[in-house]
Design an enzyme around this catalytic site. Structure first.
Site, short mmCIF file in Angstrom:
data_model
loop_
_atom_site.label_atom_id
_atom_site.label_comp_id
_atom_site.label_asym_id
_atom_site.label_seq_id
_atom_site.Cartn_x
_atom_site.Cartn_y
_atom_site.Cartn_z
N ASP A 208 0.84 -1.20 0.00
CA ASP A 208 0.00 0.00 0.00
C ASP A 208 0.88 1.25 0.00
O ASP A 208 2.00 1.23 0.51
CB ASP A 208 -0.91 -0.03 1.24
N GLY B 230 0.21 5.45 -4.34
CA GLY B 230 -0.35 6.76 -4.72
C GLY B 230 0.24 7.86 -3.86
O GLY B 230 0.63 8.93 -4.36
N GLU C 230 -12.12 -4.84 -5.06
CA GLU C 230 -12.54 -3.46 -4.82
C GLU C 230 -11.74 -2.49 -5.70
O GLU C 230 -12.28 -1.51 -6.19
CB GLU C 230 -12.38 -3.08 -3.34
N ASN C 231 -10.43 -2.78 -5.90
CA ASN C 231 -9.60 -1.93 -6.78
C ASN C 231 -10.27 -1.82 -8.14
O ASN C 231 -10.33 -0.76 -8.74
CB ASN C 231 -8.21 -2.54 -7.03
C1 FPP Z 1 -1.71 0.36 -3.41
O1 FPP Z 1 -1.32 1.65 -3.72
C2 FPP Z 1 -1.18 -0.62 -4.29
C3 FPP Z 1 -1.87 -1.31 -5.25
C4 FPP Z 1 -2.97 -0.81 -6.08
C5 FPP Z 1 -1.51 -2.68 -5.49
C6 FPP Z 1 -0.06 -2.96 -5.67
C7 FPP Z 1 0.37 -2.80 -7.06
C8 FPP Z 1 1.65 -2.74 -7.39
C9 FPP Z 1 2.76 -2.84 -6.44
C10 FPP Z 1 1.95 -2.54 -8.82
C11 FPP Z 1 2.68 -3.64 -9.47
C12 FPP Z 1 2.31 -5.00 -9.04
C13 FPP Z 1 2.84 -6.08 -9.62
C14 FPP Z 1 2.56 -7.42 -9.11
C15 FPP Z 1 3.74 -5.98 -10.77
P1 FPP Z 1 -2.44 2.74 -3.66
O2 FPP Z 1 -2.65 3.24 -5.04
O3 FPP Z 1 -3.66 2.24 -2.97
O4 FPP Z 1 -1.73 3.83 -2.76
P2 FPP Z 1 -2.45 4.98 -1.92
O5 FPP Z 1 -3.24 4.29 -0.83
O6 FPP Z 1 -1.29 5.75 -1.39
O7 FPP Z 1 -3.31 5.75 -2.87
#
Ligand code: FPP
Length: 283
Positions: free
Chosen positions: A38, A41, A85-86
């Protein structure tokens, strides 16, 4: 086929990682570590960059952590890469970027996975992912299928509640088929056990996670492996995922080894003055 023998690969750790590894008890390493990645972003936001770049940097962290896990011979590593959910709650452009990033990641890293003896697997509603993504996933799984070191499981389009509902349905239909016509509905339901459900989950073939790591400081489980983490230790770090490296992974394992796992039992409490339960309840 794997190019790696069963020799210890600890000497491939970086100098800092090796120093951290020396603080660990090699006999008490976890067998399964699961990570909620996490903060991509926020990492980007802090640098006034677009979220996409946070995800791209996050993919780099994935590879660092996978390689460190394989060097310490961790049998199971499960990463929460994309939740159900994503899929529903993110803009279409971001979802489609994440799908492309996953494909690029797999294509670019299969060779390194083989060099590190890592097998790639998946859990989640894979059939609902775009066709071309499924094809690349299948290809990467096939290319690494014979590796015998770490199994890297990517949770994609994954949601634990849906997994449990599916597992209960599956387990009940198997019991109903086995006892067809012989038992009442109540008797059939009485046959359903925890074991039936565990065996019907995506993770049936894996041990439950010993340790769950979550990056970026949120104290939530976010619908990840709800059944399997009943007795897991949870480690939360403020660090954002794109800044998380092998050293931090080993640091989490060091913290895990300082914990006393109880599995619902009693801890090692110091000897106390004897008091009868009746005396306490009488007050
Ligand atoms: C959360 O960040 C992360 C994800 C959406 C999932 C993880 C995805 C990766 C690490 C990308 C690549 C994955 C692979 C397997 C190649 P967020 O966008 O929710 O962060 P935030 O909470 O700060 O907005």
């Amino acid at each position: 086929m794997s190019t790696v023998t069963a020799l210890s690969r600890i000497n491939e750790l970086s100098k800092d990682e090796l120093a951290m590894y020396r603080q660990l008890d090699p006999e008490q390493l976890p067998k399964h570590v699961a990570i909620i990645m996490d903060g991509n972003g926020r990492w980007a936001g802090q640098r006034r960059l677009q979220r996409f770049l946070g995800h791209q940097q996050g993919a780099e962290s994935v590879q660092y952590v996978v390689e460190t896990a394989s060097r310490i011979d961790l049998p199971w590593l499960t990463l929460y890469a994309f939740s159900l959910e994503n899929n529903l709650r993110r803009p279409e452009t971001e979802v489609s970027f994440l799908m492309r990033l996953l494909r690029t990641y797999l294509v670019n890293n299969v060779k390194r996975m083989n060099e590190n003896n890592v097998r790639i697997a998946y859990i989640g509603r894979i059939k609902d992912l775009p066709q071309e993504v499924q094809e690349t996933m299948q290809w990467a799984a096939e290319q690494t299928a014979r590796n015998t070191g770490t199994t890297l499981t990517l949770a994609l389009n994954y949601g634990a509640r849906v997994e449990i509902v599916d597992a209960v349905r599956d387990a009940l239909s198997k019991i109903a088929a086995e006892w067809s016509g012989q038992l009442s509905l109540e008797e059939l339901l009485g046959k359903l056990s925890e074991q039936h459900i565990s065996k019907a989950l995506y993770t049936a073939h894996m041990p439950d996670p010993d340790l769950v790591i979550r990056t970026s400081g949120e104290m939530r489980i976010s619908n990840f492996l709800l059944w399997q983490i009943a007795y897991s230790e949870i480690y939360v770090t403020e660090r954002f995922w794109p800044d998380f490296r092998g050293l931090h992974f080993l640091e989490a394992i060091r913290e895990y080894q300082c914990r006393e796992r109880r599995f619902g039992g009693l801890g090692n409490t110091p000897k106390a003055k004897a008091v009868e339960p009746e005396q306490i309840l009488a007050h």
